[in-house]
Design a protein around this motif. Structure first.
Motif, PDB file in Angstrom:
ATOM      1  N   GLU A 131       0.971  -1.322  -0.783  1.00 15.81           N
ATOM      2  CA  GLU A 131       0.200   0.184  -0.311  1.00 15.81           C
ATOM      3  C   GLU A 131       0.847   1.091   0.166  1.00 15.81           C
ATOM      4  N   ARG A 144      -2.397   6.017  -6.123  1.00 16.15           N
ATOM      5  CA  ARG A 144      -0.638   6.001  -6.120  1.00 16.15           C
ATOM      6  C   ARG A 144      -0.012   7.222  -5.855  1.00 16.15           C
ATOM      7  N   LEU A 146       1.418  10.103  -3.640  1.00 10.35           N
ATOM      8  CA  LEU A 146       3.182  10.045  -3.660  1.00 10.35           C
ATOM      9  C   LEU A 146       3.763  11.078  -4.429  1.00 10.35           C
ATOM     10  N   ARG A 200      -7.038   1.850  -0.516  1.00 11.33           N
ATOM     11  CA  ARG A 200      -7.261   0.668   1.092  1.00 11.33           C
ATOM     12  C   ARG A 200      -8.373  -0.163   0.838  1.00 11.33           C
ATOM     13  N   ARG A 208       2.939  -2.572   4.632  1.00 14.08           N
ATOM     14  CA  ARG A 208       2.145  -1.492   5.013  1.00 14.08           C
ATOM     15  C   ARG A 208       0.506  -1.591   4.890  1.00 14.08           C
ATOM     16  N   SER A 227      -0.312   2.461   8.852  1.00  9.02           N
ATOM     17  CA  SER A 227       0.873   3.342   8.111  1.00  9.02           C
ATOM     18  C   SER A 227      -0.830   4.414   8.141  1.00  9.02           C
ATOM     19  N   ASP A 284      10.734  10.473  -2.486  1.00  9.32           N
ATOM     20  CA  ASP A 284       8.434  10.713  -2.697  1.00  9.32           C
ATOM     21  C   ASP A 284       8.192  11.807  -1.180  1.00  9.32           C
TER      22      ASP A 284
HETATM   23  P1  TYD Z   1       6.325   3.322  -0.371  1.00  8.43           P
HETATM   24  O1  TYD Z   1       7.379   4.003  -2.303  1.00  8.43           O
HETATM   25  O2  TYD Z   1       5.639   2.406  -0.935  1.00  8.43           O
HETATM   26  O3  TYD Z   1       7.538   3.153   0.522  1.00  8.43           O
HETATM   27  P2  TYD Z   1       7.977   2.401   1.825  1.00  8.43           P
HETATM   28  O4  TYD Z   1       6.849   1.688   2.057  1.00  8.43           O
HETATM   29  O5  TYD Z   1       8.951   1.605   1.449  1.00  8.43           O
HETATM   30  O6  TYD Z   1       7.848   3.456   2.481  1.00  8.43           O
HETATM   31  O7  TYD Z   1       5.562   4.122  -0.158  1.00  8.43           O
HETATM   32  C1  TYD Z   1       5.092   4.434   0.804  1.00  8.43           C
HETATM   33  C2  TYD Z   1       4.537   6.105   1.349  1.00  8.43           C
HETATM   34  O8  TYD Z   1       2.975   6.506   1.969  1.00  8.43           O
HETATM   35  C3  TYD Z   1       5.431   6.029   2.342  1.00  8.43           C
HETATM   36  O9  TYD Z   1       6.338   7.074   2.608  1.00  8.43           O
HETATM   37  C4  TYD Z   1       4.216   5.603   3.759  1.00  8.43           C
HETATM   38  C5  TYD Z   1       2.704   6.471   3.088  1.00  8.43           C
HETATM   39  N1  TYD Z   1       1.821   6.313   4.288  1.00  8.43           N
HETATM   40  C6  TYD Z   1       1.337   7.222   4.257  1.00  8.43           C
HETATM   41  O10 TYD Z   1       0.917   7.557   4.110  1.00  8.43           O
HETATM   42  N2  TYD Z   1      -0.238   6.864   4.703  1.00  8.43           N
HETATM   43  C7  TYD Z   1      -0.724   5.481   4.502  1.00  8.43           C
HETATM   44  O11 TYD Z   1      -1.597   4.559   4.974  1.00  8.43           O
HETATM   45  C8  TYD Z   1       0.138   4.180   3.700  1.00  8.43           C
HETATM   46  C9  TYD Z   1      -0.520   2.835   3.456  1.00  8.43           C
HETATM   47  C10 TYD Z   1       1.628   4.508   3.328  1.00  8.43           C
END
Ligand code: TYD
Length: 226
Positions: free
Chosen positions: A42, A53, A57, A77, A99, A103, A159
């Motif tokens: 996620e 996504r 991001l 989600r 995640r 998160s 990101d």
């Molecule tokens: P991602 O590139 O998937 O990287 P990683 O999980 O390895 O950090 O980035 C997801 C980003 O999104 C991460 O910085 C956390 C954020 N996030 C939220 O802020 N809220 C959420 O509910 C989720 C699932 C992720």
């Protein structure tokens, strides 16, 4: 033991904690032991959620505020839960998700300062009763995790969340630890500062007994060692 559905495991933690490496390693071991494993992440994991996504991001939604972002995470989600996770569990799969709901609690709730009533309401809609059976929280100092992310990106842009201050990331670490303390049956904290092999062994030692208890290995069962 007779069983009706699979095992839902989520991995949480700050940036650069090694979630994807550990998920891959656990998936490899479980598959080698005859388990049906789905690896997902996620935000994303379903066609609808992957479409959202990039909007999140890239930071495209940031200017519209944290509520808007939280709603987008929840929309993604819900699609992921209903289109991918729930059907896989119904087929007795082990779902390993990079995640999930914690998160949102940490990033949008704690460091986004979003009111918990608002987040609770979103969460109810997003997960619709589907809580993880187990959550592995990979824990390490934020400075170490961020250094790993920056080394890994080698000039590629970070990101929207990775760009934030060290202090914010440290606050997130504390928030994940608080979630673990408040929900000790579901959550397990794993020290992610150690060698990758040691971490993988510990993760397996947490998950393998649950897999075995549910009878999810198709072969002789899943052992805890190696
Ligand atoms: P991602 O590139 O998937 O990287 P990683 O999980 O390895 O950090 O980035 C997801 C980003 O999104 C991460 O910085 C956390 C954020 N996030 C939220 O802020 N809220 C959420 O509910 C989720 C699932 C992720």
């Amino acid at each position: 033991m007779a069983r009706r559905s699979g095992l839902f495991v989520t991995f949480e933690g700050g940036e650069g904690a090694g979630k994807s490496t550990q998920i891959r390693r656990l998936a490899d071991v479980l598959r080698s032991r005859g388990c049906d494993v789905l690896v997902t992440r996620e935000p994303g994991g379903s066609i609808g959620a992957e479409a959202v996504r990039h909007v999140i991001l890239s930071g495209a939604a940031e200017e519209f505020g944290v509520r808007m972002e939280a709603i987008l995470f929840a929309a993604a989600r819900n699609d992921h839960v209903e289109e991918v996770i729930r059907p896989a569990l119904a087929q007795n799969a082990i779902v390993l998700c990079d995640r999930f709901m914690d998160s949102s609690r940490v990033y949008q709730g704690v460091t986004g300062n979003l009111e918990s009533d608002f987040l609770d309401a979103l969460q109810r809609v997003a997960i619709h009763g589907l809580r993880p059976d187990c959550t592995i929280i990979l824990d390490l100092p934020a400075a170490i995790g961020l250094a790993r992310v920056r080394a890994r990106s080698e000039g590629a842009s970070l990101d929207r969340f990775e760009r934030e201050e060290l202090q914010t990331h440290e606050k997130r670490r504390e928030a994940f630890l608080e979630i673990a303390a408040s929900d000790p049956v579901r959550c397990r904290i794993v020290n992610a500062e150690r060698d990758e092999d040691v971490i993988a062994d510990e993760v397996l030692s947490i998950i393998a007994p649950q897999v075995e208890e549910l009878g999810l290995g198709k072969r002789a069962g899943v052992e805890t060692a190696g």
